[in-house]
Write a protein that holds these residues in place. Structure first.
Motif, PDB file in Angstrom:
ATOM      1  N   TRP A 178      17.491  79.863  71.333  1.00  0.00           N
ATOM      2  CA  TRP A 178      17.142  79.457  72.697  1.00  0.00           C
ATOM      3  C   TRP A 178      17.887  78.180  73.087  1.00  0.00           C
ATOM      4  O   TRP A 178      18.198  77.953  74.257  1.00  0.00           O
ATOM      5  N   VAL A 179      18.180  77.343  72.100  1.00  0.00           N
ATOM      6  CA  VAL A 179      18.911  76.098  72.352  1.00  0.00           C
ATOM      7  C   VAL A 179      20.410  76.333  72.318  1.00  0.00           C
ATOM      8  O   VAL A 179      21.159  75.819  73.158  1.00  0.00           O
ATOM      9  N   TRP A 180      20.864  77.123  71.341  1.00  0.00           N
ATOM     10  CA  TRP A 180      22.271  77.470  71.210  1.00  0.00           C
ATOM     11  C   TRP A 180      22.408  78.989  71.348  1.00  0.00           C
ATOM     12  O   TRP A 180      22.304  79.728  70.352  1.00  0.00           O
ATOM     13  N   PRO A 181      22.632  79.487  72.565  1.00  0.00           N
ATOM     14  CA  PRO A 181      22.656  80.934  72.823  1.00  0.00           C
ATOM     15  C   PRO A 181      23.664  81.711  71.984  1.00  0.00           C
ATOM     16  O   PRO A 181      23.483  82.918  71.768  1.00  0.00           O
ATOM     17  N   TRP A 182      24.701  81.054  71.496  1.00  0.00           N
ATOM     18  CA  TRP A 182      25.690  81.769  70.696  1.00  0.00           C
ATOM     19  C   TRP A 182      25.097  82.301  69.389  1.00  0.00           C
ATOM     20  O   TRP A 182      25.642  83.226  68.780  1.00  0.00           O
ATOM     21  N   LEU A 183      23.943  81.750  68.985  1.00  0.00           N
ATOM     22  CA  LEU A 183      23.275  82.265  67.781  1.00  0.00           C
ATOM     23  C   LEU A 183      22.650  83.630  68.016  1.00  0.00           C
ATOM     24  O   LEU A 183      22.309  84.327  67.060  1.00  0.00           O
TER      25      LEU A 183
END
Length: 268
Positions: free
Chosen positions: A195-200
């Motif tokens: 949610w913080v780093w969408p690339w995950l």
């Protein structure tokens, strides 16, 4: 009359046909959920009042049903992804049964351990059955041509919940320190981080390594629950499983990071 009924029936593939399939799917899933909930209630009552691990509190049954109900709510929200199949299917029914067993294990966390040996063997048997059935639902879905994105996600989330509950039980039985909870929390921390780093949240390629680590993690935690395995041995076993899981997540995060850095969106 039969011909006219056929003419009035929604055509598969149309909006009306898809809507009718969704209604049929939800009706089929509702029947499976009711049957599974009754089974959870009966098994929880048997474990609480008849089975050897005496001393379970009156909260055991509500806790089991609460965990099962919460997980089913998530399942229900994702159910449309089972389209175009109009029936819940036996493979998803098996996964639902596994979820019921996981709910029973979850309800055991925090219960007083009057007889550590009986308690340990009870959770060990339930956990082994829940884990073993994981080898059944997938092949049945493929054999019946009922595999779907919903089924794969349902199976994966059930596995994740099983790992979290097993790690909590290992800690509850003093077979390892508080650090063992990281085994169950890692998957949910990863999801939250996305949610913080969408690339995950980008899709990962299929890896046999990922499935193998999942098996190692579950087997190591179940082994830790064995009454004959002392904490001096169960803690290292749990540590090995946690290390394998951490390495697997590290490899996946590394792949996602490289993929995100090389994507056109990241350079824009």
């Amino acid at each position: 009359r039969g011909a006219m009924t056929s003419m009035l029936s929604p055509v598969p593939g149309t909006a009306a046909g898809r809507a009718q399939a969704q209604v049929a799917l939800r009706r089929s899933a509702a029947g499976a959920v009711v049957a599974a909930a009754l089974a959870v209630a009966v098994l929880a009552g048997w474990l609480g009042w008849v089975a050897p691990p005496a001393g379970l509190t009156a909260w055991f049954i509500p806790k089991a049903l609460g965990v099962f109900g919460g997980a089913v709510a998530f399942m229900w929200w994702y159910l449309p992804a089972h389209a175009p199949h109009p029936r819940f299917g036996p493979a998803n029914g098996i996964t639902l049964g596994r979820l019921g067993l996981v709910a029973l294990l979850a309800a055991s966390v925090g219960e007083p351990v009057v007889d550590a040996v009986a308690f340990g063997w009870s959770v060990l048997v339930v956990a082994t059955v829940a884990a073993s059935l994981d080898a059944v639902d997938g092949p049945i879905a493929r054999r019946r041509h009922e595999a779907s994105a919903f089924g794969a996600r349902f199976d994966m989330e059930t596995d994740a919940l099983l790992v979290m509950v097993l790690s909590a039980l290992v800690w509850h039985l003093d077979k390892a320190g508080l650090w063992v909870l990281a085994s169950g929390a890692m998957r949910y921390v990863f999801v939250a981080a996305a949610w913080v780093w969408p690339w995950l949240a980008a899709p990962l390629p299929e890896r046999l390594r990922r499935k193998g680590v999942c098996v190692v993690q579950i087997v190591s935690l179940i082994l830790c629950l064995c009454p004959w395995l002392p904490p001096t041995l169960s803690a290292p076993v749990a540590a090995v499983g946690l290390a394998a899981l951490a390495l697997s997540f590290r490899l996946d995060v590394g792949w996602l990071a490289r993929h995100a850095a090389s994507s056109p969106e990241s350079r824009a």
